[in-house]
Scaffold this motif. Structure first.
Motif, PDB file in Angstrom:
ATOM      1  N   SER A 246     -79.232  23.703  70.067  1.00 20.80           N
ATOM      2  CA  SER A 246     -79.863  22.744  70.981  1.00 20.80           C
ATOM      3  C   SER A 246     -79.511  21.299  70.679  1.00 20.80           C
ATOM      4  CB  SER A 246     -81.381  22.910  70.951  1.00 20.80           C
ATOM      5  OG  SER A 246     -81.894  22.597  69.659  1.00 20.80           O
ATOM      6  N   ASN A 247     -79.237  20.974  69.438  1.00 16.18           N
ATOM      7  CA  ASN A 247     -79.026  19.571  69.075  1.00 16.18           C
ATOM      8  C   ASN A 247     -77.582  19.269  68.696  1.00 16.18           C
ATOM      9  OD1 ASN A 247     -79.139  21.129  66.812  1.00 16.18           O
ATOM     10  ND2 ASN A 247     -80.351  19.693  65.593  1.00 16.18           N
ATOM     11  N   CYS A 248     -76.664  20.094  69.150  1.00 17.10           N
ATOM     12  CA  CYS A 248     -75.247  19.879  68.844  1.00 17.10           C
ATOM     13  C   CYS A 248     -74.454  19.809  70.144  1.00 17.10           C
ATOM     14  CB  CYS A 248     -74.705  20.992  67.962  1.00 17.10           C
ATOM     15  SG  CYS A 248     -75.437  21.030  66.312  1.00 17.10           S
ATOM     16  N   GLU A 249     -73.689  18.722  70.288  1.00 16.61           N
ATOM     17  CA  GLU A 249     -72.918  18.537  71.515  1.00 16.61           C
ATOM     18  C   GLU A 249     -71.685  19.427  71.562  1.00 16.61           C
ATOM     19  OE1 GLU A 249     -72.046  14.422  71.851  1.00 16.61           O
ATOM     20  OE2 GLU A 249     -74.156  13.800  71.982  1.00 16.61           O
ATOM     21  N   ASP A 250     -71.046  19.639  70.416  1.00 15.27           N
ATOM     22  CA  ASP A 250     -69.851  20.480  70.379  1.00 15.27           C
ATOM     23  C   ASP A 250     -69.710  21.075  68.988  1.00 15.27           C
ATOM     24  OD1 ASP A 250     -68.710  18.428  68.726  1.00 15.27           O
ATOM     25  OD2 ASP A 250     -68.154  17.343  70.558  1.00 15.27           O
ATOM     26  N   GLU A 251     -68.635  21.811  68.763  1.00 19.00           N
ATOM     27  CA  GLU A 251     -68.420  22.499  67.487  1.00 19.00           C
ATOM     28  C   GLU A 251     -68.317  21.518  66.321  1.00 19.00           C
ATOM     29  OE1 GLU A 251     -64.976  24.901  67.961  1.00 19.00           O
ATOM     30  OE2 GLU A 251     -65.909  26.306  69.377  1.00 19.00           O
ATOM     31  N   ASP A 252     -67.730  20.357  66.567  1.00 16.10           N
ATOM     32  CA  ASP A 252     -67.561  19.377  65.487  1.00 16.10           C
ATOM     33  C   ASP A 252     -68.885  18.753  65.069  1.00 16.10           C
ATOM     34  OD1 ASP A 252     -64.834  19.802  65.521  1.00 16.10           O
ATOM     35  OD2 ASP A 252     -64.465  18.204  66.986  1.00 16.10           O
ATOM     36  N   ASP A 253     -69.909  18.928  65.887  1.00 19.14           N
ATOM     37  CA  ASP A 253     -71.210  18.323  65.624  1.00 19.14           C
ATOM     38  C   ASP A 253     -72.137  19.253  64.842  1.00 19.14           C
ATOM     39  OD1 ASP A 253     -72.985  16.188  65.793  1.00 19.14           O
ATOM     40  OD2 ASP A 253     -73.986  17.031  67.544  1.00 19.14           O
ATOM     41  N   ILE A 254     -71.647  20.438  64.484  1.00 18.68           N
ATOM     42  CA  ILE A 254     -72.487  21.421  63.790  1.00 18.68           C
ATOM     43  C   ILE A 254     -72.486  21.160  62.287  1.00 18.68           C
ATOM     44  CG2 ILE A 254     -72.826  23.869  63.259  1.00 18.68           C
ATOM     45  CD1 ILE A 254     -71.515  24.541  65.899  1.00 18.68           C
ATOM     46  N   ASP A 255     -73.657  21.058  61.692  1.00 19.51           N
ATOM     47  CA  ASP A 255     -73.790  21.032  60.229  1.00 19.51           C
ATOM     48  C   ASP A 255     -75.140  21.638  59.871  1.00 19.51           C
ATOM     49  OD1 ASP A 255     -75.883  18.867  59.735  1.00 19.51           O
ATOM     50  OD2 ASP A 255     -74.423  17.757  60.942  1.00 19.51           O
ATOM     51  N   LEU A 256     -75.275  22.036  58.610  1.00 12.97           N
ATOM     52  CA  LEU A 256     -76.470  22.773  58.197  1.00 12.97           C
ATOM     53  C   LEU A 256     -77.745  21.946  58.268  1.00 12.97           C
ATOM     54  CD1 LEU A 256     -75.506  25.150  55.269  1.00 12.97           C
ATOM     55  CD2 LEU A 256     -75.520  25.529  57.722  1.00 12.97           C
ATOM     56  N   SER A 257     -77.626  20.637  58.192  1.00 11.13           N
ATOM     57  CA  SER A 257     -78.835  19.818  58.254  1.00 11.13           C
ATOM     58  C   SER A 257     -79.546  20.003  59.594  1.00 11.13           C
ATOM     59  CB  SER A 257     -78.490  18.341  58.046  1.00 11.13           C
ATOM     60  OG  SER A 257     -77.689  17.851  59.106  1.00 11.13           O
ATOM     61  N   LYS A 258     -78.802  20.384  60.626  1.00 15.38           N
ATOM     62  CA  LYS A 258     -79.396  20.605  61.946  1.00 15.38           C
ATOM     63  C   LYS A 258     -79.912  22.034  62.104  1.00 15.38           C
ATOM     64  CE  LYS A 258     -76.554  17.061  64.126  1.00 15.38           C
ATOM     65  NZ  LYS A 258     -75.580  16.737  65.189  1.00 15.38           N
ATOM     66  N   LEU A 259     -79.744  22.833  61.059  1.00 13.95           N
ATOM     67  CA  LEU A 259     -80.204  24.221  61.108  1.00 13.95           C
ATOM     68  C   LEU A 259     -81.393  24.467  60.179  1.00 13.95           C
ATOM     69  CD1 LEU A 259     -76.711  25.959  61.137  1.00 13.95           C
ATOM     70  CD2 LEU A 259     -78.315  25.834  63.038  1.00 13.95           C
ATOM     71  N   GLU A 260     -81.921  23.395  59.601  1.00  6.42           N
ATOM     72  CA  GLU A 260     -83.063  23.556  58.697  1.00  6.42           C
ATOM     73  C   GLU A 260     -84.326  23.831  59.501  1.00  6.42           C
ATOM     74  OE1 GLU A 260     -83.412  20.139  56.271  1.00  6.42           O
ATOM     75  OE2 GLU A 260     -81.603  20.558  55.089  1.00  6.42           O
ATOM     76  N   PRO A 261     -85.088  24.869  59.154  1.00 10.80           N
ATOM     77  CA  PRO A 261     -86.342  25.156  59.850  1.00 10.80           C
ATOM     78  C   PRO A 261     -87.311  23.984  59.724  1.00 10.80           C
ATOM     79  CG  PRO A 261     -85.673  27.018  58.503  1.00 10.80           C
ATOM     80  CD  PRO A 261     -84.777  25.877  58.127  1.00 10.80           C
ATOM     81  N   THR A 262     -88.019  23.693  60.794  1.00 12.98           N
ATOM     82  CA  THR A 262     -88.979  22.587  60.787  1.00 12.98           C
ATOM     83  C   THR A 262     -90.395  23.055  60.489  1.00 12.98           C
ATOM     84  OG1 THR A 262     -89.253  22.809  63.184  1.00 12.98           O
ATOM     85  CG2 THR A 262     -87.614  21.222  62.405  1.00 12.98           C
TER      86      THR A 262
END
Length: 383
Positions: A246-262
């Motif tokens: 949901s919070n990544c515009e494209d493949e280059d924008d993917i990192d684990l910090s955006k996959l941390e459970p809230t």
């Protein structure tokens, strides 16, 4: 005229110096004569002798706050600290004496001020400079300012490379701040002239700690490298599977910090990979009871139904309505609509459905009794 007098002022002659000293002597005699005669027992109280001594012009460390200096005190201060009345070496020596006085009384911060003033004089005498830096290093050492103690000790050595006290303090200070190479260097130079056991022990300790530090750094580097490789593998797997975030515009924008459970307390349940299999944290929501279940490490190659089977019967389900044969499972798509899923499918297959979009790194599903009023109200809430 005043500016001209200041500009043309000359150092005191010997005759003027003698005259000033005689004047000070007369003023001191007059001061003593004017005092009321008292017995010795009526003098300073024992518990205040240091305070009284500080008031005497010969011993005071600072001028009285808010008071004008007496001619006697002013004259003494001028004789001792006036650059026009003292050579740089004499000034540096005077400041060193003040520093030493405070050092002996364990006033290390005041001692540092004294030594610093002596250093500012910039005397061309190497020995006094070495002594000032060494003594300031000792003051810093007692205050546990080990980095400053190391700096000053090494500065003292630039003026006198044979200053063993400064070198030993440099070695000890370097040890305290884990600069083991410097400690070893100074110890080895000391051992060229002595076989002191304390220095030898310090050297051996520094070598041992250096080895442990290097081992820990190698271990840390391996861990960082391993973690990076694992993170890269996770990102690569997500891209290959076509999972939408949901919070990544494209493949280059993917990192684990955006996959941390809230979710509170769920930060250690971030998606990870084992033997090429992604394992996800999964959130199951039961709107009827406003309850949730949180599953850590759900494999992508296992049916969601398997996880549900382990949770049912639920302790809060008194009517036994929540069974695999009696429920529907939904997800909210990026089109803001609910979509029913086949719980018999693997979790990984559900994550790549048409409208599925992963939020906060945690797959979330709504579980509702099939055909119930609760399910109908849930679906109507999206209309």
């Amino acid at each position: 005229m005043a500016d001209q007098d200041t500009a043309t002022k000359k150092p005191m002659t010997e005759e003027e110096r003698v005259a000033l000293c005689q004047k000070l002597d007369r003023e001191l005699d007059e001061f003593i004569d004017s005092l009321e005669k008292k017995r010795y027992t009526e003098g300073w109280p024992e518990d205040r002798w240091e305070e009284e001594m500080d008031k005497h012009p010969f011993f005071m460390k600072t001028a009285p706050s808010g008071d004008e200096l007496s001619p006697l005190a002013e004259g003494l201060a001028k004789l001792k600290y006036d650059p026009d009345e003292n050579t740089p070496l004499e000034l540096a020596t005077n400041y060193k004496e003040d520093g030493n006085f405070n050092f002996k009384h364990k006033n290390y911060r005041l001692a540092i001020l004294g030594y610093t003033e002596g250093i500012k004089v910039k005397s061309d005498d190497a020995e006094i400079n070495a002594s000032l830096y060494n003594n300031r290093a000792a003051s810093h050492w007692h205050l546990k300012n080990y980095r400053s103690a190391l700096f000053d000790s090494e500065k003292a050595l630039t003026y006198n490379s044979n200053h063993d006290k400064a070198r030993l303090r440099a070695a000890k200070s370097a040890m305290e701040i884990a600069m083991y190479d410097k400690c070893i260097e100074h110890c080895e130079k000391l051992l060229e002239k002595t076989s002191d056991k304390d220095v030898l022990n310090l050297l051996n300790t520094a070598k041992k700690r250096k080895m442990l530090k290097e081992r820990d750094e190698r271990k840390k580097e391996r861990t960082i490298k391993k973690n990076k490789e694992q993170k890269d593998a996770i990102v690569k797997a997500i891209i290959e599977r076509g999972i939408k975030l949901s919070n990544c515009e494209d493949e280059d924008d993917i990192d684990l910090s955006k996959l941390e459970p809230t979710l509170p307390g769920a930060h250690d349940a971030i998606v990870h990979i084992e033997d090429g299999i992604l394992k996800w944290p999964v959130l199951l929501l039961y709107p009827e009871y406003q309850m949730t279940d949180f599953i850590k490490g759900c494999p992508e190659n296992v049916p969601l139904a398997n996880q549900l089977e382990q949770l049912f019967p639920a302790p809060w389900d008194e009517d036994n309505k929540y069974k695999l044969s009696k429920i529907n499972v939904y997800y909210e798509g990026y089109d803001k609509m609910p979509h029913v899923v086949d719980a018999a499918k693997n979790l990984g297959d559900l994550l790549v459905l048409k409208y599925y979009q992963l939020k906060a790194g945690t797959p979330a599903f709504f579980v509702l009794p099939r055909g119930s009023v609760v399910e109908r109200r849930f679906l109507e809430s999206y209309i």
